[in-house]
Design an enzyme around this catalytic site. Structure first.
Site, PDB file in Angstrom:
ATOM      1  N   LYS A 213       0.858  -1.167   0.000  1.00 29.28           N
ATOM      2  CA  LYS A 213       0.000   0.000   0.000  1.00 29.28           C
ATOM      3  C   LYS A 213       0.904   1.229   0.000  1.00 29.28           C
ATOM      4  CE  LYS A 213      -3.881   2.075   2.277  1.00 29.28           C
ATOM      5  NZ  LYS A 213      -4.875   1.928   3.325  1.00 29.28           N
ATOM      6  N   LYS A 267      -2.057  -1.465  -4.013  1.00 35.83           N
ATOM      7  CA  LYS A 267      -2.974  -0.329  -3.887  1.00 35.83           C
ATOM      8  C   LYS A 267      -2.176   0.965  -3.912  1.00 35.83           C
ATOM      9  CE  LYS A 267      -6.293   1.508  -0.587  1.00 35.83           C
ATOM     10  NZ  LYS A 267      -6.849   1.366   0.733  1.00 35.83           N
TER      11      LYS A 267
END
Ligand code: PBG
Length: 343
Positions: A213, A267
């Site tokens: 992330k 992400k």
């Protein structure tokens, strides 16, 4: 021999001399031949739908920066989950909007078995048992400062946060979550969640790690959706990955697999196709991307202005994520895509 061009461009070699008669346009000639050689496909099976849930009844609150996305009260969320299941969408991921009165510095409301996320899991599980439920273990919707962890003296403290995230995962599993997807990026959280789930008899509950992330500007609209936009001070660079780094992302992915992650997620999605490909090539594990709120908002905004063809851009972005190596994609477009794919 190409019957239309025996000429020599610019007086040099003919195209056949240049390519050795290799003509990649041959198979692109007709719709049927293009279909025949198409390497990747998008299906409803690839979709995970993130939804926002909120207290109350019969509520469908629009989110300004995410046209077409709503905060849903549980009665509405159950209806949407039913619709998603009927469209063949395998799973939904729930995110809460938590009132300021219930937030504190440690995000303790995440441990309440009756918080909106756990009630959503129970309601959806009871009404739509055929759809998978994914819950996030991160604290940000529950903290008064909007960070994903416990904040002490200006520092997001790692180990104490991990303890809380692991405890929350057990409560989420007990409430019906099938997959725990922690998005907080604390060190050691995957192993701690696995231990906590196993010790409490939830060996079958899977972990989808938000393994890579990145600290990204593309999360803006989500923060409006969960109500942290105005709360967050500073940035998340002490726990999310620097978006300049790719080797570091691989080390995160490897670490989470060693700790017991069943699936990995990258992400945001589209700006990180190289990361998806590297992870898939290196580890050959189920790999997912989160097409985040900012990616959604860009496509919607440009589409609304008539600057791009929204539907085609949506489908292209998702298929390209698959081509990069994704087994599935979290996307706010999920129901619309599933409807289109159904024909
Ligand atoms: C935080 C979290 C984020 C998203 C989901 N959970 C990022 C953030 O607020 O920093 C982003 C999702 C999106 O942008 O669609 N744990």
């Amino acid at each position: 021999m190409n019957r239309f061009s025996a000429t020599k461009p610019a007086g040099g070699r003919s195209v056949d001399e240049i390519t050795g008669s290799r003509r990649l346009r041959r198979m692109r000639k007709t719709p049927w031949s293009r279909r025949l050689v198409q390497e990747n496909k998008l299906t409803a099976d690839d979709l995970i739908w993130p939804i926002f849930v909120i207290d109350g009844e019969n509520r469908r609150e629009p989110i300004a920066a995410m046209p077409g996305v709503f905060r849903l009260s549980l009665d509405m969320a159950v209806k949407e989950a039913e619709h998603a299941a009927s469209l063949g969408i395998p799973a939904i991921a729930t995110f809460p909007y938590v009132d300021m009165a219930l937030r504190d510095d440690t995000g303790s409301h995440i441990l309440d078995p009756d918080n909106i996320i756990n009630r959503a899991s129970r309601a959806i599980k009871a009404a739509v048992p055929e759809i998978g439920i994914i819950t996030d273990g991160a604290l940000d919707p529950f903290t008064s400062h909007g960070h994903d962890g416990i904040l002490r003296g200006g520092i997001i403290v790692n180990d104490e946060t991990v303890e809380q995230v692991a405890a929350a995962a057990v409560i989420q599993a007990a409430s019906g979550a099938d997959i725990i997807a922690p998005s907080d990026m604390m060190d050691g959280r995957i192993g701690a969640i696995r231990d906590a789930l196993d010790v409490n008899g939830f060996q079958d509950v899977a972990i989808m790690s938000y393994a890579t992330k990145f600290a990204s500007a593309f999360y803006g609209p989500y923060r409006e959706a969960v109500g942290t936009a105005g709360l967050l001070k500073g940035d998340k660079k002490t726990y999310y990955i620097d978006h300049a780094n790719s080797d570091e992302a691989l080390r995160e992915a490897e670490q989470d697999l060693l700790e017991g992650a069943d699936m990995l997620m990258v992400k945001p999605g589209l700006p990180y196709l190289d990361i998806i490909r590297r992870i898939k090539d290196e580890f050959s594990v189920p790999t997912f991307a989160y097409q985040v709120s900012g990616e959604y908002a860009m496509i919607k905004a440009a589409g609304a202005n008539g600057w791009i063809d929204e539907e085609r851009a949506m489908l292209e972005s998702l298929l390209c994520l698959k081509r990069a190596g994704c087994d599935g994609i979290l996307t706010y477009f999920a129901p619309r895509v599933a409807e289109i794919l159904r024909g």
